[in-house]
Design an enzyme around this catalytic site. Structure first.
Site, PDB file in Angstrom:
ATOM      1  N   ASP A   1      11.014   2.370   6.243  1.00  0.00           N
ATOM      2  CA  ASP A   1      10.663   1.072   6.814  1.00  0.00           C
ATOM      3  C   ASP A   1      11.490   0.629   7.576  1.00  0.00           C
ATOM      4  OD1 ASP A   1       9.572  -1.147   6.708  1.00  0.00           O
ATOM      5  OD2 ASP A   1       8.433  -0.982   4.755  1.00  0.00           O
TER       6      ASP A   1
ATOM      7  N   GLU B   1     -13.188  -1.695  18.354  1.00  0.00           N
ATOM      8  CA  GLU B   1     -14.109  -1.262  17.514  1.00  0.00           C
ATOM      9  C   GLU B   1     -15.634  -2.002  17.610  1.00  0.00           C
ATOM     10  OE1 GLU B   1     -12.267  -2.038  13.429  1.00  0.00           O
ATOM     11  OE2 GLU B   1     -10.557  -0.192  13.585  1.00  0.00           O
TER      12      GLU B   1
ATOM     13  N   ASP C   1      -9.325   5.200  10.088  1.00  0.00           N
ATOM     14  CA  ASP C   1     -10.373   4.893   9.695  1.00  0.00           C
ATOM     15  C   ASP C   1     -10.389   3.508  10.290  1.00  0.00           C
ATOM     16  OD1 ASP C   1     -11.267   3.158   7.454  1.00  0.00           O
ATOM     17  OD2 ASP C   1     -10.203   1.960   7.087  1.00  0.00           O
TER      18      ASP C   1
ATOM     19  N   ILE D   1       0.340  -1.142  -0.022  1.00  0.00           N
ATOM     20  CA  ILE D   1       0.369  -0.339   0.373  1.00  0.00           C
ATOM     21  C   ILE D   1       0.946   1.151   0.169  1.00  0.00           C
ATOM     22  CG2 ILE D   1      -1.378   1.098   1.431  1.00  0.00           C
ATOM     23  CD1 ILE D   1      -2.630  -1.287   2.373  1.00  0.00           C
TER      24      ILE D   1
ATOM     25  N   HIS E   1     -13.537   1.680   9.774  1.00  0.00           N
ATOM     26  CA  HIS E   1     -12.156   0.853   8.976  1.00  0.00           C
ATOM     27  C   HIS E   1     -13.137   0.114   7.743  1.00  0.00           C
ATOM     28  CE1 HIS E   1     -10.047  -3.200  10.332  1.00  0.00           C
ATOM     29  NE2 HIS E   1      -9.496  -2.632   9.562  1.00  0.00           N
ATOM     30  N   ILE E   2     -12.829   1.368   6.474  1.00  0.00           N
ATOM     31  CA  ILE E   2     -13.387   1.170   5.159  1.00  0.00           C
ATOM     32  C   ILE E   2     -12.790   1.635   4.186  1.00  0.00           C
ATOM     33  CG2 ILE E   2     -15.792   1.707   5.695  1.00  0.00           C
ATOM     34  CD1 ILE E   2     -15.274   4.640   4.649  1.00  0.00           C
ATOM     35  N   GLY E   3     -11.630   1.512   4.556  1.00  0.00           N
ATOM     36  CA  GLY E   3      -9.516   1.571   3.856  1.00  0.00           C
ATOM     37  C   GLY E   3      -9.995   0.643   2.944  1.00  0.00           C
ATOM     38  N   GLY E   4     -10.713  -0.759   3.278  1.00  0.00           N
ATOM     39  CA  GLY E   4     -10.772  -1.646   1.600  1.00  0.00           C
ATOM     40  C   GLY E   4     -11.695  -1.830   1.526  1.00  0.00           C
TER      41      GLY E   4
END
Length: 630
Positions: free
Chosen positions: A402, A490, A485, A383, A513-516
């Site tokens: 990273d 949750e 997100d 991503i 939690h709708i990123g994907g």
């Protein structure tokens, strides 16, 4: 002396997926203005006959009167039925051919279309017993041979008696007339065949409910094509898995149960006892306690990217392979990140809310272009790296950090420390995994390092950000905005309330939690994850598993495949091969891969071997799980 088994098989909704006269109705009534009503009438009459509510003769006469069909249309019907043979009969064509002497089709349908279909699967024409149409001079169906016992009530038992069959007689069918064979005393067992239609009134009278022909061959120890009936593989899919994923599992022949929400640890620990495959998304927690009860579980599919909700170590110890979807929703998450950068830097959510309250606030204050701004990406994986490319194309200067050495794409700049990245960039976007080390990665100290007036985006994991500290940073205006997100806690489903300290804060975008969660991403995931699980079950392939040694295996041909999962300790491979040698096994191919905890060895052997080799391999010290594939 070996007792011969004779199989009596029904045709409609058993050998084929459909009732042939229903399909004939589709053909013969094609241009009839009352087609829909007549087809429904045919179906209703068929169901009443199958359930024993109408005598068979009454059912047959009524349906033929409605059909008004001819010989030419029978040829069309045959063409259609060839594409409608039941899946498990197609899979076991070899069994049907090899046992043709002991297989009989006894149907209340008609030889005119039954014989052309079943003989293509090795069934002998002389072993087919069915009704016969009578045609007039123009070729129109005018009736049926009323002397044929199969046109009468209890015609099937009468037909079987006339055959004087020796041995045990097993009946396979979906209807009441098939049960009548057993009830009349001429058959030893009645298998209610439910692959295509389940009639509770019939199943309740059966000796065994058979979701497929595979099941019948398995219980009779005659299964040469498949090592285990797929209908015995119980699949539990939670959290609104996309319908395509559900359908793929069902098409494979698995017994699928779907629950729309997540389950609590206690609920799942109870539910998982009989489950072979578990499918989840991000809310369900597969803990060590849950896995204690998962003695039948062979695979878990995470219909998402993350797997931190699964105890991967315990799964390894129990020989449970875990698969996720590392690429399928990448684009969806990246597009949302781009949108959130723009929304935050323009303050769009607050401006929209004001408009809905009737407030007109036309001003450039606090609004910025994204061109020329510095985007800092934490986590440069699938991503993060794709976000890098799209963001650069929109004019952002991209920097990334990273813990793993990653090749920079385009003009992105690698930063050597997290602290330097936070000090440098106008927008920070988090794309790290769920490992424990990432907990509170962005805490109060790290938030203080961010540039005053900068923005934070979290589309990764809820535990990565210190939420109370983020609230303070937003209230003090140290940060100009945030988009979150994912959250430390949750709701399990859409009916539970959402609670967060971030509710109501200025220029703060909160999403569930709708990123994907786009239709495209969910469809991609729904195809990818079941595909990997099905491949693992059918072939042993573990490519893309997150906790098993990854092996891409060749197709299995003319051999049986022995799959041995064991502790990774010295000497096991030698002991496996010693067992094979002692049993004079001819090895066709052998494949081994290990990780730090387990070894995964696949051995393809000739089909002829003693069951002793299976028992010995299962009992080897260090064995976690063993199975045979063919």
């Amino acid at each position: 002396m070996t007792v011969t088994k004779k199989f009596i098989i029904d045709f409609d909704s058993t050998f084929t997926k459909v009732e042939a006269l229903d399909i004939l109705g589709e053909i013969s009534l094609k241009d009839d203005p009352d087609k829909a009503q007549k087809l429904q009438a045919i179906k209703d009459i068929t169901d009443q006959g199958m359930e024993g509510k109408l005598t068979f003769r009454e059912s047959l006469v009524q349906r033929l009167n409605i059909l008004d069909a001819n010989k030419e249309q029978i040829n069309e019907l045959i063409t259609a039925l060839k594409k409608k043979v039941s899946d498990s009969f197609q899979r076991n064509k070899e069994f049907l051919k090899e046992n043709a002497d002991d297989i009989f089709i006894i149907s209340n349908g008609f030889k005119d279309f039954v014989v052309p279909i079943v003989t293509g699967y090795g069934i002998k024409p002389e072993n087919v017993f069915a009704n016969e149409f009578v045609y007039d001079e123009s070729g129109k169906i005018s009736g049926f041979n009323e002397d044929n016992p199969l046109s009468k009530n209890n015609g099937k038992p009468e037909t079987i008696r006339s055959l004087n069959l020796e041995g045990d007689i097993y009946v396979i069918g979906d209807g009441y007339t098939d049960y009548e064979i057993k009830a009349s005393g001429v058959a030893n067992k009645f298998y209610a065949f439910t692959e295509n239609v389940h009639r509770p009134s019939v199943s309740s009278k059966a000796d065994h409910i058979a979701p497929s022909l595979d099941e019948i061959l398995y219980v009779n120890k005659m299964n040469k094509k498949f090592s285990y009936p797929k209908s015995r593989i119980n699949v539990l899919l939670l959290e609104n898995v996309h319908p395509i994923g559900i359908e793929l599992m069902k098409q494979e022949g698995y017994n699928v149960e779907v629950i729309s929400s997540a389950l609590s640890e206690e609920e799942l620990a109870e539910k998982i006892k009989k489950v072979s495959v578990l499918g989840i998304r991000s809310k369900t927690q597969v803990t060590a306690r849950v896995l204690e009860n998962a003695n039948r579980l062979i695979a878990i599919g995470a219909f998402c990217i993350g797997t931190n909700q699964i105890d991967l170590e315990t799964c390894q110890e129990k020989g449970i392979a875990v698969f996720n979807a590392p690429f399928s929703n990448t684009r969806s998450v990246v597009e949302l990140a781009i949108a959130e950068i723009i929304f935050l830097m323009r303050g769009l959510t607050d401006r929209s809310s004001s408009m809905h309250q009737g407030k007109w606030d036309k001003s450039a204050t606090g609004s910025f272009e994204i061109r020329g701004k510095k985007l800092g990406i934490i986590g440069y994986g699938n991503i993060g790296s794709q976000l890098s490319v799209l963001a650069e194309n929109m004019g952002l200067d991209v920097y990334y950090y990273d813990v793993i050495e990653r090749l920079a794409l385009g003009n992105a700049t690698k930063i050597d420390s997290l602290e330097e990245l936070l000090r440098t960039c106008d927008v920070i976007s988090l794309h790290v995994d769920g490992r424990k080390e990432n907990a509170m990665l962005i805490d109060r100290e790290k938030l203080a390092l961010m540039k005053k007036g900068s923005y934070l985006i979290n589309l990764s994991r809820g535990h990565v950000v210190d939420v109370p500290a983020l609230k303070e940073a937003l209230e003090s205006q140290h940060l100009a905005g945030a988009s979150i997100d994912v959250f430390p806690s949750e709701p399990k489903n859409n009916s539970e309330p959402f609670v967060s300290e971030l509710i109501g804060l200025p220029n703060t975008i909160l999403t569930p939690h709708i990123g994907g969660s786009t239709l495209e991403a969910q469809e991609n995931i729904a195809r990818f994850v079941p595909g990997k699980i099905i491949e693992y079950i059918n072939t042993g392939n573990t490519f893309n598993s997150v906790n098993f040694p990854n092996i891409q295996l060749p197709f299995l041909q003319n051999a049986h495949r022995l799959i041995h999962i064991h502790l990774n300790e010295p000497g096991i491979m030698a002991r496996i091969n010693r067992v094979l040698a002692d049993c004079s096994i001819n090895i066709v191919g052998q494949y081994l891969k290990t990780n730090e905890k387990i070894g995964y060895v696949i051995t393809d052997i000739d089909k002829a071997y003693s069951s002793k080799v299976i028992d010995e391999l299962k009992s080897l010290e260090g064995t976690i799980r063993f199975r045979v594939l063919y």
